[in-house]
Scaffold this motif. Structure first.
Motif, mmCIF file in Angstrom:
data_model
loop_
_atom_site.group_PDB
_atom_site.id
_atom_site.type_symbol
_atom_site.label_atom_id
_atom_site.label_comp_id
_atom_site.label_asym_id
_atom_site.label_seq_id
_atom_site.Cartn_x
_atom_site.Cartn_y
_atom_site.Cartn_z
ATOM 1 N N HIS A 6 -16.224 49.558 18.285
ATOM 2 C CA HIS A 6 -15.053 48.611 17.917
ATOM 3 C C HIS A 6 -14.090 48.361 18.484
ATOM 4 O O HIS A 6 -12.977 47.572 18.696
ATOM 5 C CB HIS A 6 -14.686 48.860 16.137
ATOM 6 C CG HIS A 6 -15.390 48.049 15.157
ATOM 7 N ND1 HIS A 6 -15.403 48.194 13.809
ATOM 8 C CD2 HIS A 6 -16.283 46.794 15.324
ATOM 9 C CE1 HIS A 6 -16.472 47.111 13.492
ATOM 10 N NE2 HIS A 6 -16.826 46.399 14.393
ATOM 11 N N LEU A 59 -14.579 46.500 21.519
ATOM 12 C CA LEU A 59 -14.523 44.874 21.164
ATOM 13 C C LEU A 59 -13.094 44.516 21.032
ATOM 14 O O LEU A 59 -12.953 43.417 21.306
ATOM 15 C CB LEU A 59 -15.313 44.825 19.873
ATOM 16 C CG LEU A 59 -15.378 43.410 19.307
ATOM 17 C CD1 LEU A 59 -16.106 42.527 20.320
ATOM 18 C CD2 LEU A 59 -16.231 43.536 17.960
ATOM 19 N N THR A 90 -20.578 44.352 11.150
ATOM 20 C CA THR A 90 -21.246 44.592 12.488
ATOM 21 C C THR A 90 -22.112 45.526 12.267
ATOM 22 O O THR A 90 -21.843 46.706 12.048
ATOM 23 C CB THR A 90 -19.794 45.393 13.494
ATOM 24 O OG1 THR A 90 -18.788 44.649 13.304
ATOM 25 C CG2 THR A 90 -20.587 45.331 14.618
ATOM 26 N N PRO A 96 -20.358 46.334 23.355
ATOM 27 C CA PRO A 96 -19.360 45.732 24.300
ATOM 28 C C PRO A 96 -19.075 47.089 25.246
ATOM 29 O O PRO A 96 -18.831 48.166 24.827
ATOM 30 C CB PRO A 96 -17.849 45.549 23.436
ATOM 31 C CG PRO A 96 -18.225 46.144 22.287
ATOM 32 C CD PRO A 96 -19.725 46.511 21.956
ATOM 33 N N TYR A 103 -17.645 43.365 27.908
ATOM 34 C CA TYR A 103 -16.765 43.441 26.839
ATOM 35 C C TYR A 103 -16.335 42.207 26.324
ATOM 36 O O TYR A 103 -15.911 41.726 25.316
ATOM 37 C CB TYR A 103 -15.828 44.674 26.844
ATOM 38 C CG TYR A 103 -14.663 44.513 27.446
ATOM 39 C CD1 TYR A 103 -14.584 44.398 28.834
ATOM 40 C CD2 TYR A 103 -13.369 44.789 27.226
ATOM 41 C CE1 TYR A 103 -13.623 44.156 29.626
ATOM 42 C CE2 TYR A 103 -12.218 44.449 27.787
ATOM 43 C CZ TYR A 103 -12.120 44.347 29.387
ATOM 44 O OH TYR A 103 -11.144 44.358 30.005
ATOM 45 N N ALA A 160 -17.183 39.993 23.183
ATOM 46 C CA ALA A 160 -16.204 39.475 22.171
ATOM 47 C C ALA A 160 -16.366 37.955 22.112
ATOM 48 O O ALA A 160 -15.951 37.428 20.979
ATOM 49 C CB ALA A 160 -14.744 39.563 23.060
ATOM 50 N N ASN A 193 -19.003 37.113 19.435
ATOM 51 C CA ASN A 193 -18.353 37.470 18.297
ATOM 52 C C ASN A 193 -17.616 36.270 17.613
ATOM 53 O O ASN A 193 -17.762 35.830 16.618
ATOM 54 C CB ASN A 193 -17.521 38.875 18.061
ATOM 55 C CG ASN A 193 -18.631 40.233 17.926
ATOM 56 O OD1 ASN A 193 -18.957 40.527 16.896
ATOM 57 N ND2 ASN A 193 -19.022 40.627 19.094
#
Length: 393
Positions: free
Chosen positions: A19, A22, A114, A203, A362, A366, A369
């Motif tokens: 996280h 990300l 996630t 990521p 990454y 991103a 997502n």
């Protein structure tokens, strides 16, 4: 910088800096991202809000619960997107964690998951005889895994009523889930319809992991093994270490083994750079964070790189992971061939970095997502405001 419909995003919980990385990508794309986590304990990864449990005993749980009530909850409201790191996003008992989940869901615009680690649903998938996941840390081709032999109650603990009920509550109420691995994506299909699932991948901040310059021919191959105390059997570290020691014992002038244990995240990455070949996980179909970071450095990695994974991501050309079956003989043969053919290490390392840039950069993760979150918000009619907000044409 990109900024299509600026989002304010809360990422709750973390593992292996997933996280945190990300969030770096989301910020680069022009969005606001906040990470609330315990930092992976000794890994001490970056976070904006510390939700760590200060002691492992009951007093630690009480202190964290009180801290949530008095200070933390006010910092975790008003976000467009909240995504929790599975049902273990905070170190509290299921009923406490569910109360926090419900608060976050009620006081933010949307709620996602996630899928980046073990949860009750994943364990159920792993032990299901009909599952395409033929091996995992919980089951090996229909037989008990070493981890479950050593901890006979482990599966029943994950499938206990409180944990299963909490997991089912998440799947019944979340707006969707993004998977980190092929295996987790398979497991999500048990509980969510296809439109609520997206594959994001792990990521990797490739910009921060500049490649190591490997020689064309390596005289002495350096194997690197990072051990995590208490997780040897889960990761297959015991098998990989035994095989690596055997190979080094057979070829002492052509190979050596470097072992590090429970190091902080940044220190660990620095030590990894001194290696040629990184030994990662034994029971995985997919290269995870450790393997991908090694590949970003241009190093070789021994890990999950199964045909099912490459098919899943549609990759027909770049397949640089040294894939091993989950047994000692397979690892030994792979490591021995690496020692006998060191000329293959550099080109494989170059292909590995290209793979990470193509699939796990990454910013790429991103964007995956963001696209999924935005599509789900639009499908639910929550284009602005908190839950239930109206869309504007």
């Amino acid at each position: 910088m990109e900024n299509n419909d600026h989002l304010k995003i809360l990422l709750a919980g973390d593992a292996s800096s997933f996280h945190h990385t990300l969030a770096e990508g989301l910020r680069k794309l022009g969005h606001e991202a906040v990470v609330a986590s315990h930092g992976g304990h000794w890994l001490d990864t970056g976070r904006d809000i510390d939700t760590g449990r200060r002691w492992k005993n009951k007093a630690g749980g009480l202190e964290l619960w009180l801290r949530w009530q008095l200070r933390l909850k006010q910092k975790m409201t008003g976000f467009d997107v909240v995504s929790i790191a599975t049902q273990s996003f905070i170190e509290l008992r299921p009923h406490r964690a569910q109360a926090i989940y419900d608060y976050l869901r009620a006081n933010n615009r949307s709620m996602f998951c996630t899928a980046l680690g073990t949860d009750s649903n994943y364990v159920e998938e792993c032990i299901d005889p009909a599952s395409p996941i033929r091996y995992s840390e919980f089951r090996l081709f229909g037989a008990q895994s070493p981890l479950c032999k050593a901890q006979p109650s482990l599966v029943s603990e994950w499938l206990s009523e409180p944990l299963k009920n909490f997991g089912n509550h998440i799947w019944a109420t979340a707006d969707g889930a993004v998977s980190a691995l092929y295996e987790y994506d398979v497991a999500l299909r048990r509980v969510l319809p296809p439109e609520k699932i997206a594959y994001g991948g792990i990521p990797i901040n490739v910009d921060d992991l500049q490649p190591v310059s490997l020689p064309d021919r390596i005289e002495k191959v350096r194997f690197f093994l990072g051990r995590y105390r208490g997780r040897y059997l889960e990761k297959g570290t015991d098998v990989m270490e035994a095989a690596a020691r055997a190979v080094v014992g057979r070829y002492p002038s052509r190979a050596e083994l470097i072992i590090v244990e429970n190091r902080p995240y940044d220190e660990y990455l620095g030590l990894m750079r001194s290696a040629h070949v990184v030994l990662d996980q034994l029971y995985s179909y997919t290269p995870a964070t450790n393997a991908l970071q090694a590949m970003a450095y241009g190093l070789n990695t021994v890990s999950g790189g199964a045909p099912e994974f490459y098919d899943f991501i549609g990759e027909k050309e770049l397949q640089p992971v040294i894939h091993v079956e989950p047994d000692y003989e397979s690892v030994f043969r792979a490591l021995e061939q690496t020692v006998l053919h060191p000329e293959a290490i550099r080109p494989r390392g170059l292909a590995g970095r290209e793979f990470v840039i193509r699939h796990n950069h990454y910013l790429t993760v991103a964007r995956r997502n963001l696209e999924f979150w935005q599509n789900r918000l639009a499908a639910a009619g929550r284009c602005d405001g908190r839950r239930g907000g109206a869309c504007h044409e």
